[in-house]
Scaffold this active site. Structure first.
Site, mmCIF file in Angstrom:
data_model
loop_
_atom_site.group_PDB
_atom_site.id
_atom_site.type_symbol
_atom_site.label_atom_id
_atom_site.label_comp_id
_atom_site.label_asym_id
_atom_site.label_seq_id
_atom_site.Cartn_x
_atom_site.Cartn_y
_atom_site.Cartn_z
ATOM 1 N N GLY A 1 0.761 -1.243 0.000
ATOM 2 C CA GLY A 1 0.000 0.000 0.000
ATOM 3 C C GLY A 1 0.788 1.287 0.000
ATOM 4 O O GLY A 1 0.190 2.368 -0.084
ATOM 5 N N GLU B 1 4.011 -6.688 1.222
ATOM 6 C CA GLU B 1 3.325 -6.939 -0.047
ATOM 7 C C GLU B 1 3.280 -5.679 -0.904
ATOM 8 O O GLU B 1 2.197 -5.209 -1.259
ATOM 9 C CB GLU B 1 1.892 -7.416 0.216
ATOM 10 N N CYS C 1 -16.239 4.675 -26.383
ATOM 11 C CA CYS C 1 -17.545 5.330 -26.368
ATOM 12 C C CYS C 1 -18.113 5.388 -24.959
ATOM 13 O O CYS C 1 -19.078 4.689 -24.628
ATOM 14 C CB CYS C 1 -18.483 4.612 -27.322
ATOM 15 N N GLU C 2 -17.480 6.167 -24.116
ATOM 16 C CA GLU C 2 -17.913 6.435 -22.744
ATOM 17 C C GLU C 2 -17.453 7.836 -22.407
ATOM 18 O O GLU C 2 -16.306 8.202 -22.699
ATOM 19 C CB GLU C 2 -17.222 5.488 -21.737
HETATM 20 C C1 LIG Z 1 -3.419 -4.929 -3.828
HETATM 21 C C2 LIG Z 1 -2.823 -5.496 -2.612
HETATM 22 C C3 LIG Z 1 -1.499 -5.203 -2.267
HETATM 23 C C4 LIG Z 1 -0.637 -4.226 -3.039
HETATM 24 O O1 LIG Z 1 -1.096 -2.921 -2.889
HETATM 25 P P1 LIG Z 1 -0.210 -1.708 -3.432
HETATM 26 O O2 LIG Z 1 -1.016 -0.524 -3.087
HETATM 27 O O3 LIG Z 1 -0.085 -1.887 -4.904
HETATM 28 O O4 LIG Z 1 1.090 -1.755 -2.730
HETATM 29 C C5 LIG Z 1 -0.962 -5.831 -1.168
HETATM 30 N N1 LIG Z 1 -1.685 -6.710 -0.437
HETATM 31 C C6 LIG Z 1 -2.965 -7.005 -0.736
HETATM 32 C C7 LIG Z 1 -3.686 -7.971 0.109
HETATM 33 C C8 LIG Z 1 -3.580 -6.399 -1.822
HETATM 34 O O5 LIG Z 1 -4.850 -6.695 -2.100
#
Ligand SMILES: *Cc1c(COP(=O)(O)O)cnc(C)c1O
Length: 413
Positions: free
Chosen positions: A239, A273, A342-343
């Site tokens: 995130g 992640e 077309c939106e």
């Molecule tokens: C999408 C997602 C991420 C990655 O999010 P980013 O904002 O791209 O870093 C990590 N963990 C989970 C569970 C996600 O769904």
């Protein structure tokens, strides 16, 4: 920091002029920089070097095999959300023991495939999913490693479509129910509790909610260990935000501090992640101006890329900077950069100051490496774009442009 810079008046990716890629491969085309991708992975790994950490790249941000292969070579694990993403990781020889499997709706077939592949853990998001995983583990005669994804109920202060850690979110289990669910897992066969997981949202630009969430999940991790659950991994999610326009997200080092400080005494291996922060500014979408049109209200610049190629502006009102690849001299003007779909929502750039553009000019839609191609579709029966990976002075097509045959594959009249 990225490797898209103007050299001699024309925008390049590393040492390759974008004009050359457009000439050789056509448009629209996604272009990625190897140097930016590898650098970002290294920066994240180094920021967490003081604690045992596994960086699991979030495949959904950009799932091109060449990108996955670079990250696999760099030692990354992978955060997947489907059987298709697992298959991608296997195709590039990624280490499946470094895979975490997230998502609220895993099917039993996906669980079987992931268990057979020997993944690190399933991030489980409901009581019924936990039971399904137990069933699958029993059938295969193994203990399926899991972490519960808890919802720490912190406000990540991000767009409501990408905030995932609020009480009202479909993701995770309520924080207060987690302990009871872990206790319940003891009575289910075919399971082993390996970790605890959370992910509060995407495009985070503030470390405070991160620190708050870490403090909460760190406390729960400690309680679970005290109760004898054999946890070894704390998955802190992804995130971390990037700069699309004027945002100033924390640097990776500040983010690392906000994560590590509340968790440093746990003895857990941290799982990260990251998605967007690794790939977003490592990619651009290269597009050509088809037409200009002036109405009493606006100047439109109609380009050959549309919302089917890059959905973020239409979906989240996301902003991507748009640059002329070879800017012309003259007075800038405010234009609407729109696609052919077309939106009315097919607007790639609203009220942008651009130098004069003419038919045939190239534009680069910046910071398009994350959630660009991976969210693309063929809506309006538009073949999806090509993808090119640049490495110094070489440009390699890593996904060919879709053909009409690709477009209609599997259909019968
Ligand atoms: C999408 C997602 C991420 C990655 O999010 P980013 O904002 O791209 O870093 C990590 N963990 C989970 C569970 C996600 O769904």
């Amino acid at each position: 920091m990225n490797h898209f810079e103007a050299k001699g008046g024309a925008l390049c990716c590393e040492a390759v002029p974008l004009e050359r890629i457009a000439r050789d491969v056509g448009t629209p085309t996604y272009v990625y920089s190897t140097a930016t991708l590898t650098r970002h992975l290294r920066v994240v790994q180094e920021a967490f070097a003081a604690v045992p950490t596994l960086v699991c790249y979030s495949v959904k941000a950009n799932s091109n095999l060449a990108v996955l292969k670079l990250f696999a070579k760099g030692g990354a694990g992978f955060d997947i959300v489907s059987g298709g993403e697992l298959e991608r990781v296997r195709r590039v020889g990624g280490d499946t023991r470094k895979v975490v499997f997230a998502g609220v709706g895993k099917t039993e077939a996906e669980m079987v495939a992931a268990l057979k592949a020997g993944i690190l853990m399933f991030n489980v998001e409901s009581a019924e999913e936990l039971e399904a995983l137990s069933r699958v583990g029993r059938q295969l005669g193994v203990a399926a490693p899991f972490a519960l994804r808890v919802n720490p109920d912190v406000d990540a202060k991000t767009h409501r479509y990408i905030a995932t850690g609020l009480k009202t979110s479909k993701f995770g289990v309520p924080f207060d129910e987690a302990m009871a669910l872990y206790a319940r897992s003891r009575k289910l066969e075919g399971l082993v509790a390996r970790g605890l997981d959370c992910h509060i949202g995407s495009q985070l630009t503030d470390t405070r909610p991160v620190r708050e969430a870490m403090t909460r999940v760190g406390g729960l991790y400690r309680q679970l260990k005290a109760k004898g659950f054999p946890l070894t991994h704390l998955d802190v999610g992804g995130g971390l935000g990037v700069t699309y326009t004027t945002e100033s997200p924390p640097g990776v080092a500040d983010y690392a501090r906000a994560v590590i400080e509340p968790l440093k005494d746990l003895g857990a291996t941290l799982v990260l992640e990251p998605g967007r922060v690794l790939v977003a500014n490592a990619g651009v979408l290269l597009t050509r101006v088809l037409y200009r049109k002036q109405t009493p209200a606006k100047h439109f610049v109609i380009v050959d890329a549309g919302m089917n190629d890059l959905l973020r502006p239409a979906l989240y009102e996301a902003h991507h900077d748009i640059r002329a690849v070879a800017p012309r001299k003259g007075r800038a003007r405010t234009v609407e950069v729109v696609g052919p779909v077309c939106e009315s929502s097919d607007v790639l750039g609203h009220a942008r100051r651009l130098p004069p553009v003419a038919q045939g000019d190239l534009l680069a839609i910046m910071t398009a490496g994350a959630y660009g191609m991976s969210m693309s579709s063929s809506y309006n029966s538009r073949p999806r774009p090509a993808e090119v990976l640049v490495d110094e002075d070489r440009a390699r097509v890593v996904r060919t442009r879709e053909t009409f045959t690709d477009l209609m594959r599997g259909e019968t009249a």
